[in-house]
Scaffold this active site. Structure first.
Site, PDB file in Angstrom:
ATOM      1  N   HIS A   1      -0.521  -1.421  -4.296  1.00  0.00           N
ATOM      2  CA  HIS A   1      -2.012  -1.006  -4.188  1.00  0.00           C
ATOM      3  C   HIS A   1      -1.806   0.539  -3.863  1.00  0.00           C
ATOM      4  CE1 HIS A   1      -5.837  -1.613  -2.052  1.00  0.00           C
ATOM      5  NE2 HIS A   1      -5.285  -0.687  -1.303  1.00  0.00           N
TER       6      HIS A   1
ATOM      7  N   GLY B   1      -9.825   4.377   5.333  1.00  0.00           N
ATOM      8  CA  GLY B   1      -9.282   5.907   5.537  1.00  0.00           C
ATOM      9  C   GLY B   1      -8.081   6.160   6.063  1.00  0.00           C
TER      10      GLY B   1
ATOM     11  N   SER C   1       1.158  -1.147   0.018  1.00  0.00           N
ATOM     12  CA  SER C   1      -0.070  -0.113   0.043  1.00  0.00           C
ATOM     13  C   SER C   1       0.728   1.231  -0.072  1.00  0.00           C
ATOM     14  CB  SER C   1      -0.943   0.084   1.417  1.00  0.00           C
ATOM     15  OG  SER C   1      -1.703   1.189   1.317  1.00  0.00           O
TER      16      SER C   1
ATOM     17  N   MET D   1     -11.592   5.036  -2.678  1.00  0.00           N
ATOM     18  CA  MET D   1     -12.315   5.176  -1.350  1.00  0.00           C
ATOM     19  C   MET D   1     -13.137   6.759  -1.733  1.00  0.00           C
ATOM     20  SD  MET D   1     -10.018   3.757   1.528  1.00  0.00           S
ATOM     21  CE  MET D   1      -8.600   3.589   0.622  1.00  0.00           C
TER      22      MET D   1
ATOM     23  N   GLY E   1      -2.423   2.121   9.877  1.00  0.00           N
ATOM     24  CA  GLY E   1      -2.169   2.023  11.152  1.00  0.00           C
ATOM     25  C   GLY E   1      -3.311   1.724  12.149  1.00  0.00           C
TER      26      GLY E   1
ATOM     27  N   HIS F   1      -7.520   1.208  -5.205  1.00  0.00           N
ATOM     28  CA  HIS F   1      -8.756   1.386  -4.351  1.00  0.00           C
ATOM     29  C   HIS F   1      -9.344   2.661  -4.060  1.00  0.00           C
ATOM     30  CE1 HIS F   1      -9.727   0.545   0.021  1.00  0.00           C
ATOM     31  NE2 HIS F   1     -10.791   0.649  -0.317  1.00  0.00           N
TER      32      HIS F   1
ATOM     33  N   GLY G   1      -5.839  -3.783   5.324  1.00  0.00           N
ATOM     34  CA  GLY G   1      -5.969  -3.084   6.699  1.00  0.00           C
ATOM     35  C   GLY G   1      -5.331  -4.066   7.802  1.00  0.00           C
TER      36      GLY G   1
ATOM     37  N   SER H   1       1.836  -2.285   8.714  1.00  0.00           N
ATOM     38  CA  SER H   1       1.805  -3.318   9.688  1.00  0.00           C
ATOM     39  C   SER H   1       2.753  -4.261   9.292  1.00  0.00           C
ATOM     40  CB  SER H   1       0.480  -4.012   9.866  1.00  0.00           C
ATOM     41  OG  SER H   1      -0.543  -3.086   9.722  1.00  0.00           O
TER      42      SER H   1
ATOM     43  N   MET I   1      -8.248   8.368  -1.956  1.00  0.00           N
ATOM     44  CA  MET I   1      -9.342   9.083  -0.842  1.00  0.00           C
ATOM     45  C   MET I   1      -9.698  10.461  -1.328  1.00  0.00           C
ATOM     46  SD  MET I   1      -7.708   7.539   2.236  1.00  0.00           S
ATOM     47  CE  MET I   1      -6.956   5.955   2.495  1.00  0.00           C
TER      48      MET I   1
ATOM     49  N   GLY J   1       0.753  -2.832   4.427  1.00  0.00           N
ATOM     50  CA  GLY J   1       1.072  -1.364   4.643  1.00  0.00           C
ATOM     51  C   GLY J   1       2.130  -1.269   5.854  1.00  0.00           C
TER      52      GLY J   1
HETATM   53  C1  DX5 Z   1      -6.749   2.020   4.652  1.00  0.00           C
HETATM   54  C2  DX5 Z   1      -5.937   1.623   3.448  1.00  0.00           C
HETATM   55  C3  DX5 Z   1      -4.841   0.516   3.717  1.00  0.00           C
HETATM   56  C4  DX5 Z   1      -3.947   0.764   4.603  1.00  0.00           C
HETATM   57  C5  DX5 Z   1      -2.917  -0.332   5.155  1.00  0.00           C
HETATM   58  O1  DX5 Z   1      -7.902   2.559   4.314  1.00  0.00           O
HETATM   59  O2  DX5 Z   1      -6.757   1.153   2.628  1.00  0.00           O
HETATM   60  O3  DX5 Z   1      -4.399  -0.066   2.661  1.00  0.00           O
HETATM   61  O4  DX5 Z   1      -2.772   1.865   4.118  1.00  0.00           O
HETATM   62  O5  DX5 Z   1      -2.145   0.034   6.157  1.00  0.00           O
HETATM   63  P1  DX5 Z   1      -2.201  -0.787   7.652  1.00  0.00           P
HETATM   64  O6  DX5 Z   1      -1.133  -1.996   7.122  1.00  0.00           O
HETATM   65  O7  DX5 Z   1      -1.154   0.484   8.291  1.00  0.00           O
HETATM   66  O8  DX5 Z   1      -3.302  -0.955   8.159  1.00  0.00           O
HETATM   67 ZN    ZN Z   2      -6.695   0.141   0.277  1.00  0.00          ZN
END
Ligand code: DX5
Ligand code: ZN
Length: 228
Positions: free
Chosen positions: A37, A146, A12, A72, A149, A70, A180, A203, A41, A201
């Site tokens: 990814h 959104g 991500s 959003m 973390g 993605h 996520g 994580s 947003m 991401g």
């Molecule tokens: C949240 C995003 C995720 C996010 C994942 O809306 O779609 O892609 O960046 O990151 P972590 O691993 O920190 O949840």
């Molecule tokens: Zn995403």
């Protein structure tokens, strides 16, 4: 684990080091990362703003790794064409933002992109299961959309299992993506539940506690181990 299932990682890039993006992409290529990814947003569908079409264009000019976009955002039909330009990307929309989600999916496919639904944690499988034959992928939001973390919503593992069971029973050719808190600890359970694509991401791959290359090596090793 079904031998034919291939587990893919999709970093991500909203979590990437924007000041060293070329280096990030260099490592994606070095470690055979299959997807990138990109979280878009609009501050309306979700309260946050992130990336846009120009960012996608730059990434697509720099690498041939397909984008996993993605959206959003609201008003998706108006913006889908801008995102469909980048070497046959996945484009996932949240179905509730479209009056006619199947028309939006047909629009994505007509533009030679690969359509998917991204499903908010509050949305049950019942609400969209009849749309599944029309898409290539379902992105199960395992946190509230959104922000990076956040922590996994545990009941989402049950939703992944439900989707996996439904696609098997109905013989639907569908990829399940999880998005996520795809953390080192959560990945085994997510894969076991049926996840095929891991959105990585803060994580995991973009963790501040690890060297980036070490994190990519760890991810590839974990995927190999869990896919057996
Ligand atoms: C949240 C995003 C995720 C996010 C994942 O809306 O779609 O892609 O960046 O990151 P972590 O691993 O920190 O949840
Ligand atoms: Zn995403």
């Amino acid at each position: 684990m079904n031998k034919t299932r291939i587990i893919q990682v999709s970093p991500s890039v909203m979590c990437a080091d924007f000041l060293h993006l070329d280096r990030e992409i260099e490592l994606f290529e070095k470690y055979n990362i299959p997807l990138i990814h990109v979280d878009i947003m609009d501050g309306h569908y979700v309260p946050n703003f992130t990336l846009g079409p120009d960012f996608c264009k730059k990434i697509a000019e720099r690498t041939s790794i397909p984008l996993d976009i993605h959206l959003m955002i609201e008003d998706v039909d108006n913006y889908i064409p801008q995102f469909a330009e980048f070497n046959k990307p996945f484009i996932c929309i949240h179905p509730e933002v479209s009056y006619h989600p199947l028309r939006s999916i047909e629009l994505i496919r007509s533009l030679n992109a690969r359509p998917g639904f991204a499903i908010d944690p509050s949305m049950p499988v019942e609400q969209f299961k009849y749309l599944l034959p029309a898409v290539d992928m379902v992105c199960v939001m395992t946190v509230n959309p959104g922000y990076a973390g956040q922590k996994l919503i545990p009941s989402m593992l049950e939703k992944i299992e439900e989707l996996d069971d439904y696609r098997s029973r109905k013989g639907i050719d569908l990829l399940i993506e999880v998005d996520g808190n795809v953390s080192w600890d959560n990945i085994p359970a997510m894969i076991k539940a049926g996840a095929d694509i891991l959105v990585a991401g803060t994580s995991s791959i973009f963790s501040r506690e690890m060297d980036r290359e070490d994190a990519m090596k760890k991810m590839n090793a974990l995927i190999l181990q869990e896919a057996e």
